[in-house]
Scaffold this motif. Structure first.
Motif, short mmCIF file in Angstrom:
data_model
loop_
_atom_site.label_atom_id
_atom_site.label_comp_id
_atom_site.label_asym_id
_atom_site.label_seq_id
_atom_site.Cartn_x
_atom_site.Cartn_y
_atom_site.Cartn_z
N LEU A 36 0.90 -1.08 0.02
CA LEU A 36 0.12 -0.08 0.02
C LEU A 36 0.83 1.30 -0.03
O LEU A 36 0.55 2.18 -0.81
CB LEU A 36 -0.87 0.13 1.31
CG LEU A 36 -1.98 -1.08 1.08
CD1 LEU A 36 -2.74 -1.04 2.55
CD2 LEU A 36 -3.07 -0.78 0.18
N SER A 37 1.87 1.46 0.68
CA SER A 37 2.75 2.26 0.91
C SER A 37 3.43 2.59 -0.44
O SER A 37 3.49 3.78 -0.82
CB SER A 37 3.72 2.13 2.03
OG SER A 37 4.85 2.97 1.88
N ALA A 38 3.95 1.64 -1.16
CA ALA A 38 4.41 1.70 -2.59
C ALA A 38 3.47 2.18 -3.71
O ALA A 38 3.83 2.89 -4.19
CB ALA A 38 5.06 0.31 -2.89
N ALA A 39 2.33 1.64 -3.60
CA ALA A 39 1.08 2.22 -4.38
C ALA A 39 0.94 3.63 -4.17
O ALA A 39 0.79 4.29 -5.03
CB ALA A 39 -0.06 1.35 -4.19
N ARG A 40 0.89 4.05 -2.85
CA ARG A 40 0.65 5.56 -2.59
C ARG A 40 1.69 6.31 -3.03
O ARG A 40 1.71 7.44 -3.53
CB ARG A 40 0.58 5.47 -0.97
CG ARG A 40 -0.02 7.23 -0.45
CD ARG A 40 0.06 7.00 1.10
NE ARG A 40 -1.02 5.83 1.43
CZ ARG A 40 -0.50 5.06 2.44
NH1 ARG A 40 0.85 4.93 2.82
NH2 ARG A 40 -1.35 4.00 2.86
N ALA A 41 3.06 5.74 -2.82
CA ALA A 41 4.32 6.58 -3.58
C ALA A 41 4.20 6.78 -4.62
O ALA A 41 4.56 7.60 -5.66
CB ALA A 41 5.64 6.07 -3.00
N ARG B 10 1.46 6.68 -6.77
CA ARG B 10 0.62 7.66 -6.93
C ARG B 10 1.23 9.11 -6.78
O ARG B 10 0.82 10.19 -7.68
CB ARG B 10 -0.80 7.45 -6.24
CG ARG B 10 -1.63 6.24 -6.74
CD ARG B 10 -3.13 6.17 -6.21
NE ARG B 10 -2.95 6.29 -4.76
CZ ARG B 10 -2.79 4.99 -3.75
NH1 ARG B 10 -2.92 3.98 -4.36
NH2 ARG B 10 -3.00 5.38 -2.57
N ARG B 11 1.84 9.36 -5.69
CA ARG B 11 2.35 10.52 -5.37
C ARG B 11 3.20 11.03 -6.41
O ARG B 11 3.14 12.29 -6.95
CB ARG B 11 2.81 10.55 -4.09
CG ARG B 11 3.38 11.86 -3.60
CD ARG B 11 4.27 11.91 -2.26
NE ARG B 11 3.19 11.32 -1.05
CZ ARG B 11 3.54 10.32 -0.33
NH1 ARG B 11 4.62 9.83 -0.77
NH2 ARG B 11 2.76 9.94 0.40
N ALA B 12 4.18 10.04 -6.87
CA ALA B 12 4.98 10.44 -7.88
C ALA B 12 4.25 10.97 -9.40
O ALA B 12 5.00 11.73 -9.86
CB ALA B 12 6.17 9.25 -8.17
N GLU B 13 3.25 10.13 -9.58
CA GLU B 13 2.44 10.31 -10.68
C GLU B 13 1.76 11.87 -10.85
O GLU B 13 1.82 12.53 -11.87
CB GLU B 13 1.42 9.40 -11.16
CG GLU B 13 0.35 9.34 -12.15
CD GLU B 13 1.42 9.52 -13.36
OE1 GLU B 13 0.88 9.78 -14.51
OE2 GLU B 13 2.52 8.90 -13.47
N ARG B 14 1.29 12.01 -9.57
CA ARG B 14 0.84 13.65 -9.46
C ARG B 14 1.74 14.33 -9.55
O ARG B 14 1.47 15.52 -10.27
CB ARG B 14 0.14 13.77 -8.03
CG ARG B 14 -1.26 12.78 -7.92
CD ARG B 14 -2.12 13.45 -6.89
NE ARG B 14 -1.42 13.27 -5.55
CZ ARG B 14 -1.15 12.12 -4.75
NH1 ARG B 14 -2.03 11.30 -4.94
NH2 ARG B 14 -0.53 11.92 -3.53
#
Length: 120
Positions: A46-51, A53-57
């Protein structure tokens, strides 16, 4: 004597609470327990997916910023080119007015000289 009894009851209750906490801590799953490992793996995913998504944003934000900067530079460049064109047009108009005025003066001087020559 009532105070002594209340104190003893409270001390016993506190001791029981400490024992319950210790039992809870002792029976808690260890770090290498398969259930804990699965939970930790899930949290890491989950943390990797969140990171990601943050990088994509952040990437999309940077692209938008770059696009806006390019557009702003193009607008500024167009405005500068337009201002230069207006300035060149104004200078051209001024030079035509000056040259026309010089031609009129030369024509007037020529007529004046011709008149003086006829009179003289």
């Amino acid at each position: 004597m009532k105070h002594v009894q209340d104190f003893a009851d409270r001390r016993n209750a506190a001791a029981e609470a400490k024992k319950a906490l210790l039992k809870k801590f002792v029976t808690a799953p260890k770090a290498n327990d398969p259930q804990m490992v699965a939970k930790r793996t899930e949290r890491e995913a989950l943390s990797a997916a969140r990171a990601a998504r943050r990088a994509e944003r952040e990437r999309l934000f940077q692209e938008e910023q770059n696009r806006q900067q390019v557009e702003a530079a193009a607008v500024i460049e167009a405005a500068a080119a337009e201002a230069n064109a207006r300035e060149a047009d104004a200078k051209n108009r001024i030079s035509r007015v000056v040259s026309d005025e010089a031609e009129r003066k030369a024509e007037r001087d020529r007529r004046y000289a011709a008149r003086k020559a006829r009179q003289g």
